[in-house]
Motif scaffolding. Structure first.
Motif, PDB file in Angstrom:
ATOM      1  N   LEU A 198    -156.764 -50.697  42.542  1.00  0.00           N
ATOM      2  CA  LEU A 198    -156.163 -49.449  42.055  1.00  0.00           C
ATOM      3  C   LEU A 198    -156.309 -48.333  43.079  1.00  0.00           C
ATOM      4  O   LEU A 198    -155.398 -47.522  43.281  1.00  0.00           O
ATOM      5  CB  LEU A 198    -156.811 -49.037  40.729  1.00  0.00           C
ATOM      6  CG  LEU A 198    -156.483 -49.913  39.511  1.00  0.00           C
ATOM      7  CD1 LEU A 198    -157.281 -49.456  38.302  1.00  0.00           C
ATOM      8  CD2 LEU A 198    -154.982 -49.846  39.192  1.00  0.00           C
ATOM      9  N   LYS A 199    -157.458 -48.296  43.751  1.00  0.00           N
ATOM     10  CA  LYS A 199    -157.720 -47.243  44.728  1.00  0.00           C
ATOM     11  C   LYS A 199    -156.753 -47.324  45.906  1.00  0.00           C
ATOM     12  O   LYS A 199    -156.169 -46.310  46.329  1.00  0.00           O
ATOM     13  CB  LYS A 199    -159.167 -47.352  45.219  1.00  0.00           C
ATOM     14  CG  LYS A 199    -159.546 -46.303  46.261  1.00  0.00           C
ATOM     15  CD  LYS A 199    -161.004 -46.436  46.653  1.00  0.00           C
ATOM     16  CE  LYS A 199    -161.387 -45.404  47.694  1.00  0.00           C
ATOM     17  NZ  LYS A 199    -161.209 -44.027  47.201  1.00  0.00           N
ATOM     18  N   VAL A 200    -156.570 -48.543  46.458  1.00  0.00           N
ATOM     19  CA  VAL A 200    -155.705 -48.667  47.639  1.00  0.00           C
ATOM     20  C   VAL A 200    -154.227 -48.510  47.273  1.00  0.00           C
ATOM     21  O   VAL A 200    -153.412 -48.102  48.106  1.00  0.00           O
ATOM     22  CB  VAL A 200    -155.928 -50.019  48.349  1.00  0.00           C
ATOM     23  CG1 VAL A 200    -157.350 -50.119  48.859  1.00  0.00           C
ATOM     24  CG2 VAL A 200    -155.611 -51.196  47.438  1.00  0.00           C
ATOM     25  N   VAL A 201    -153.873 -48.834  46.019  1.00  0.00           N
ATOM     26  CA  VAL A 201    -152.481 -48.650  45.595  1.00  0.00           C
ATOM     27  C   VAL A 201    -152.141 -47.168  45.519  1.00  0.00           C
ATOM     28  O   VAL A 201    -151.031 -46.741  45.899  1.00  0.00           O
ATOM     29  CB  VAL A 201    -152.251 -49.347  44.237  1.00  0.00           C
ATOM     30  CG1 VAL A 201    -150.906 -48.917  43.633  1.00  0.00           C
ATOM     31  CG2 VAL A 201    -152.260 -50.863  44.412  1.00  0.00           C
ATOM     32  N   LYS A 202    -153.085 -46.362  45.038  1.00  0.00           N
ATOM     33  CA  LYS A 202    -152.844 -44.922  44.898  1.00  0.00           C
ATOM     34  C   LYS A 202    -152.929 -44.178  46.230  1.00  0.00           C
ATOM     35  O   LYS A 202    -152.368 -43.102  46.372  1.00  0.00           O
ATOM     36  CB  LYS A 202    -153.853 -44.328  43.909  1.00  0.00           C
ATOM     37  CG  LYS A 202    -153.688 -44.838  42.485  1.00  0.00           C
ATOM     38  CD  LYS A 202    -154.747 -44.233  41.570  1.00  0.00           C
ATOM     39  CE  LYS A 202    -154.596 -44.732  40.142  1.00  0.00           C
ATOM     40  NZ  LYS A 202    -155.630 -44.146  39.251  1.00  0.00           N
ATOM     41  N   ASP A 203    -153.639 -44.776  47.198  1.00  0.00           N
ATOM     42  CA  ASP A 203    -153.837 -44.114  48.488  1.00  0.00           C
ATOM     43  C   ASP A 203    -152.651 -44.418  49.403  1.00  0.00           C
ATOM     44  O   ASP A 203    -152.333 -45.584  49.649  1.00  0.00           O
ATOM     45  CB  ASP A 203    -155.133 -44.602  49.134  1.00  0.00           C
ATOM     46  CG  ASP A 203    -155.564 -43.726  50.300  1.00  0.00           C
ATOM     47  OD1 ASP A 203    -154.689 -43.091  50.913  1.00  0.00           O
ATOM     48  OD2 ASP A 203    -156.774 -43.676  50.586  1.00  0.00           O
ATOM     49  N   PRO A 204    -151.961 -43.382  49.953  1.00  0.00           N
ATOM     50  CA  PRO A 204    -150.831 -43.631  50.861  1.00  0.00           C
ATOM     51  C   PRO A 204    -151.223 -44.454  52.086  1.00  0.00           C
ATOM     52  O   PRO A 204    -150.429 -45.248  52.598  1.00  0.00           O
ATOM     53  CB  PRO A 204    -150.381 -42.224  51.267  1.00  0.00           C
ATOM     54  CG  PRO A 204    -150.876 -41.334  50.168  1.00  0.00           C
ATOM     55  CD  PRO A 204    -152.154 -41.945  49.688  1.00  0.00           C
ATOM     56  N   ILE A 205    -152.451 -44.286  52.549  1.00  0.00           N
ATOM     57  CA  ILE A 205    -152.904 -45.059  53.699  1.00  0.00           C
ATOM     58  C   ILE A 205    -152.981 -46.542  53.361  1.00  0.00           C
ATOM     59  O   ILE A 205    -152.671 -47.407  54.185  1.00  0.00           O
ATOM     60  CB  ILE A 205    -154.277 -44.542  54.177  1.00  0.00           C
ATOM     61  CG1 ILE A 205    -154.133 -43.100  54.677  1.00  0.00           C
ATOM     62  CG2 ILE A 205    -154.869 -45.431  55.254  1.00  0.00           C
ATOM     63  CD1 ILE A 205    -155.440 -42.459  55.078  1.00  0.00           C
ATOM     64  N   GLY A 206    -153.374 -46.834  52.107  1.00  0.00           N
ATOM     65  CA  GLY A 206    -153.401 -48.230  51.667  1.00  0.00           C
ATOM     66  C   GLY A 206    -152.028 -48.855  51.709  1.00  0.00           C
ATOM     67  O   GLY A 206    -151.864 -50.025  52.073  1.00  0.00           O
ATOM     68  N   ALA A 207    -151.005 -48.083  51.352  1.00  0.00           N
ATOM     69  CA  ALA A 207    -149.634 -48.589  51.426  1.00  0.00           C
ATOM     70  C   ALA A 207    -149.191 -48.775  52.873  1.00  0.00           C
ATOM     71  O   ALA A 207    -148.496 -49.744  53.214  1.00  0.00           O
ATOM     72  CB  ALA A 207    -148.704 -47.628  50.696  1.00  0.00           C
ATOM     73  N   ASP A 208    -149.591 -47.847  53.755  1.00  0.00           N
ATOM     74  CA  ASP A 208    -149.225 -47.967  55.173  1.00  0.00           C
ATOM     75  C   ASP A 208    -149.791 -49.236  55.799  1.00  0.00           C
ATOM     76  O   ASP A 208    -149.142 -49.872  56.634  1.00  0.00           O
ATOM     77  CB  ASP A 208    -149.720 -46.743  55.948  1.00  0.00           C
ATOM     78  CG  ASP A 208    -148.988 -45.468  55.529  1.00  0.00           C
ATOM     79  OD1 ASP A 208    -147.876 -45.585  54.963  1.00  0.00           O
ATOM     80  OD2 ASP A 208    -149.537 -44.372  55.755  1.00  0.00           O
ATOM     81  N   LEU A 209    -151.002 -49.600  55.395  1.00  0.00           N
ATOM     82  CA  LEU A 209    -151.662 -50.777  55.983  1.00  0.00           C
ATOM     83  C   LEU A 209    -151.505 -52.039  55.148  1.00  0.00           C
ATOM     84  O   LEU A 209    -152.019 -53.095  55.532  1.00  0.00           O
ATOM     85  CB  LEU A 209    -153.157 -50.479  56.173  1.00  0.00           C
ATOM     86  CG  LEU A 209    -153.510 -49.269  57.043  1.00  0.00           C
ATOM     87  CD1 LEU A 209    -155.023 -49.092  57.106  1.00  0.00           C
ATOM     88  CD2 LEU A 209    -152.932 -49.426  58.439  1.00  0.00           C
ATOM     89  N   LYS A 216    -156.361 -58.856  47.982  1.00  0.00           N
ATOM     90  CA  LYS A 216    -156.186 -60.015  47.091  1.00  0.00           C
ATOM     91  C   LYS A 216    -156.499 -61.314  47.830  1.00  0.00           C
ATOM     92  O   LYS A 216    -157.095 -62.242  47.256  1.00  0.00           O
ATOM     93  CB  LYS A 216    -154.754 -60.049  46.552  1.00  0.00           C
ATOM     94  CG  LYS A 216    -154.459 -58.958  45.534  1.00  0.00           C
ATOM     95  CD  LYS A 216    -153.028 -59.048  45.031  1.00  0.00           C
ATOM     96  CE  LYS A 216    -152.734 -57.973  43.994  1.00  0.00           C
ATOM     97  NZ  LYS A 216    -151.325 -58.042  43.510  1.00  0.00           N
ATOM     98  N   ASP A 217    -156.124 -61.367  49.100  1.00  0.00           N
ATOM     99  CA  ASP A 217    -156.423 -62.559  49.890  1.00  0.00           C
ATOM    100  C   ASP A 217    -157.931 -62.710  50.095  1.00  0.00           C
ATOM    101  O   ASP A 217    -158.470 -63.825  50.035  1.00  0.00           O
ATOM    102  CB  ASP A 217    -155.717 -62.466  51.245  1.00  0.00           C
ATOM    103  CG  ASP A 217    -155.800 -63.763  52.027  1.00  0.00           C
ATOM    104  OD1 ASP A 217    -155.492 -64.827  51.455  1.00  0.00           O
ATOM    105  OD2 ASP A 217    -156.182 -63.726  53.206  1.00  0.00           O
TER     106      ASP A 217
END
Length: 273
Positions: A198-209, A216-217
């Motif tokens: 949830l944290k990386v989905v909400k963070d724009p940087i998580g989407a960039d990377l 999940k992997d």
């Protein structure tokens, strides 16, 4: 029939006075004792025969019961042996399936590690290429100043991305420790994984990377744990450390790409006249 003790008138002996009318009563007494003795002998013989017959009957019933119990126990033993053999065969089959599954996981992990190493090499090469390009632009005067200005502008994004990765590293260490723990509940680890996604989905940087897919992997494939006596949590995990290095290279490359896009898009203008 003479008694060895030879008590008087207990044995059958010829009457010394003959069998006339004037003979004594000794023979009559002898015959009177003989009849009970013969009856006792006959009774003993009949009793002994009946006793032997009863003994043979009981012995035959005993042998029959023993044979029946023996047959039942042998049948139960064979049935138990068959069931245990079947159970052992089933367990062996399940064990072989688990071996093949673990072997598949190991092969997949090795393949994934090789792939990540290749991508890391490629990113390293791109980074070196960008560094060379940067040095060329720096040496070109105004273009160098423009690139420097663009990189300075992207430094804030780079710092935020680095901080995000540092925080994510701590969370991954905690998650892997929970996975390797023998006492920590599985539900608690799953909750940690859910919160990280949830944290990386909400963070724009998580989407960039594309951190969600990579996490999940990791959750699926990283099963490495140090020995039970290990006290250093950072020794747990294998794939996650490869991904962390990969992400760090990614943000460095992304920083330069973002600066390049800003320059080419006209968002950065030179102050030199």
């Amino acid at each position: 029939m003479n008694n060895l003790n030879d008590p008087p008138r207990w044995n059958i002996q010829p009457d010394p006075r003959g069998r006339g009318a004037g003979a004594g009563d000794g023979n009559q007494w002898n015959y009177a004792l003989l009849v009970p003795m013969l009856g006792l002998a006959a009774f003993r013989w009949i009793w002994t025969r009946e006793s032997q017959r009863e003994i043979q009957k009981v012995k035959a019933q005993y042998d029959k019961d023993v044979s029946t119990i023996k047959s039942e126990m042998e049948a139960r033993y064979r049935e138990t042996l068959t069931e245990r053999s079947r159970a052992a065969a089933t367990l062996e089959l399940e064990l072989e399936k688990e071996r093949q599954r673990v072997k598949g996981y190991k092969q997949a992990l090795v393949s994934q590690s090789h792939q990540l190493m290749e991508e890391r090499k490629q990113l390293q090469q791109e980074r070196e290429s960008l560094e060379e390009e940067k040095q060329k632009l720096v040496k070109s005067g105004a273009a160098g100043a423009l690139l420097h200005q663009a990189l300075e502008k992207e430094q804030n994004w780079y710092n935020r991305a680095t901080a995000t990765l540092k925080e994510l590293e701590g969370l991954l260490v905690e998650r892997q420790n929970a996975y390797c723990s023998l006492i920590q509940p599985r539900d608690q680890r799953l909750e940690m994984e859910k919160n990280m996604l949830l944290k990386v989905v909400k963070d724009p940087i998580g989407a960039d990377l594309d951190l969600e897919t990579d996490l999940k992997d990791i959750f699926k494939r990283d099963k490495h744990c140090a020995d039970l006596l290990n006290m250093d949590r950072r020794k747990n995990g294998s794939l996650m450390w490869v991904y962390l290095k990969y992400w760090q290279l990614q943000i460095t490359v992304q920083k330069h790409k973002r600066a390049e896009e800003a320059i080419l898009g006209g968002k950065i203008h030179s102050d030199t006249k």
